[in-house]
Design a protein around this motif. Structure first.
Motif, PDB file in Angstrom:
ATOM      1  N   ASN A  22       0.844  -1.191   0.000  1.00 64.02           N
ATOM      2  CA  ASN A  22       0.000   0.000   0.000  1.00 64.02           C
ATOM      3  C   ASN A  22       0.879   1.241   0.000  1.00 64.02           C
ATOM      4  OD1 ASN A  22      -1.641   2.226   0.879  1.00 64.02           O
ATOM      5  ND2 ASN A  22      -3.155   0.758   1.605  1.00 64.02           N
ATOM      6  N   LYS A  23       1.042   1.893  -1.156  1.00 62.48           N
ATOM      7  CA  LYS A  23       1.994   2.999  -1.246  1.00 62.48           C
ATOM      8  C   LYS A  23       1.599   4.182  -0.377  1.00 62.48           C
ATOM      9  CE  LYS A  23       0.341   4.746  -5.760  1.00 62.48           C
ATOM     10  NZ  LYS A  23      -0.470   3.601  -6.189  1.00 62.48           N
ATOM     11  N   GLU A  24       0.287   4.425  -0.214  1.00 66.22           N
ATOM     12  CA  GLU A  24      -0.126   5.527   0.658  1.00 66.22           C
ATOM     13  C   GLU A  24       0.300   5.262   2.101  1.00 66.22           C
ATOM     14  OE1 GLU A  24      -2.210   4.140  -1.601  1.00 66.22           O
ATOM     15  OE2 GLU A  24      -2.271   5.834  -3.020  1.00 66.22           O
ATOM     16  N   GLU A  25       0.121   4.018   2.557  1.00 66.56           N
ATOM     17  CA  GLU A  25       0.534   3.654   3.919  1.00 66.56           C
ATOM     18  C   GLU A  25       2.048   3.750   4.066  1.00 66.56           C
ATOM     19  OE1 GLU A  25      -0.871  -0.116   5.225  1.00 66.56           O
ATOM     20  OE2 GLU A  25      -2.989   0.464   5.171  1.00 66.56           O
TER      21      GLU A  25
ATOM     22  N   PHE B 251       4.247   5.737   2.487  1.00 60.98           N
ATOM     23  CA  PHE B 251       4.737   7.109   2.561  1.00 60.98           C
ATOM     24  C   PHE B 251       4.237   7.828   3.808  1.00 60.98           C
ATOM     25  CE2 PHE B 251       5.493   6.116  -1.899  1.00 60.98           C
ATOM     26  CZ  PHE B 251       6.764   6.637  -2.076  1.00 60.98           C
ATOM     27  N   SER B 252       2.994   7.576   4.220  1.00 65.06           N
ATOM     28  CA  SER B 252       2.480   8.238   5.424  1.00 65.06           C
ATOM     29  C   SER B 252       3.181   7.735   6.674  1.00 65.06           C
ATOM     30  CB  SER B 252       0.964   8.044   5.544  1.00 65.06           C
ATOM     31  OG  SER B 252       0.636   6.671   5.716  1.00 65.06           O
TER      32      SER B 252
ATOM     33  N   TYR C 138       8.532   1.036  -3.216  1.00 69.03           N
ATOM     34  CA  TYR C 138       7.854   2.082  -2.440  1.00 69.03           C
ATOM     35  C   TYR C 138       8.684   2.492  -1.226  1.00 69.03           C
ATOM     36  CZ  TYR C 138       3.572   0.715  -5.015  1.00 69.03           C
ATOM     37  OH  TYR C 138       2.641   0.414  -5.979  1.00 69.03           O
TER      38      TYR C 138
END
Length: 249
Positions: free
Chosen positions: A60-63, A65-66, A115
């Motif tokens: 999950n790229k959003e997870e 980076f966040s 990622y």
């Protein structure tokens, strides 16, 4: 004091590496999907070093980076990245392969590695220092029957590692890969969809590598002087000659 981030830290090679890095006194950022196992490891190691947990899925790229952005200031500068998270799903000929298995292997083994690396490399470049170790496999050096997509994903790790080393040359960042053969972990249990008996048979009749064997090698690699980069290392147990040739008694 160095800070190391380890993906797939809740078991196997990642867990063993966390334990060995704790002996070195490194600050640890332990990443994984199984929060309870991460917390148990944190409890074990917290008297030896600082331990920060990140609970997310590398797919999950959003997870990704966040979570990297959420790191506390004292942990924000990562000196060592161990791209260990990975998996194998199924052992089928290409014509019978499960597309969901293919997606899982490519998403975790390849895209997840990219990622995490993308999230961390910029700060390494800013500081002109860093060390990235990608955990590959003998499957990234050869192809075996029914290994098709898994082998392809590990060949990709090999190519990405080489590409990183070329693109980051002159940036002060060391890039290397450690490519183990058969390591006795949850690997086969995952590959065979939780079939413990089938997984157990994979390691019968010979002494496979243990997670601690690879962790000790990782410690050696990261503790070399800054002018030394161990670029590519292939490791098998004595009984193993290739991915498919193993001397079983």
């Amino acid at each position: 004091m160095k800070t190391a981030l380890i993906t797939g830290a809740s078991s196997g090679i990642g867990k063993a590496t966390a334990r060995i890095f704790a002996e070195e006194g490194f600050n640890l950022i332990l990443c994984g999907r199984r929060q309870q196992k991460l917390e148990e490891l944190q409890q074990e190691l917290q008297n030896k070093c600082a331990v920060h947990l990140l609970n997310f899925d590398v797919r999950n790229k959003e997870e990704v980076f966040s979570n990297i952005k959420s790191l506390p200031l004292k942990m924000a500068n990562i000196d060592i990245l161990i791209n260990n998270a990975g998996n194998a799903h199924g052992l089928d000929p290409i014509q019978d392969g499960n597309i969901e298995d293919w997606d899982a292997m490519i998403d975790i083994n390849v895209k997840g590695l990219l990622y995490i690396s993308k999230a961390i490399i910029p700060k390494m470049i800013e500081r002109s220092t860093g060390h990235i170790i990608n955990i590959g496999s003998t499957a990234g050096k050869e192809v075996y029957p029914n290994g098709n997509v898994y082998c392809a994903s590990k060949h990709a790790v090999d190519a990405i590692t080489q590409g990183m080393r070329l693109d980051l040359n002159g940036k002060g960042i060391r890039i290397g890969a450690i490519n183990p053969g058969m390591v006795e972990t949850e690997f086969s249990e995952v590959r065979f969809k939780g079939d413990k008996e089938k997984a157990k048979k994979v390691y019968e009749g010979f002494k496979a590598l243990q997670p601690e064997d690879i962790a000790e090698i990782i410690r050696f690699v990261v503790t070399r002087p800054s002018h030394v980069n161990i670029a590519d290392l292939l490791v098998m147990c004595t009984s193993q000659a290739s991915s498919t040739i193993v001397d079983k008694k």
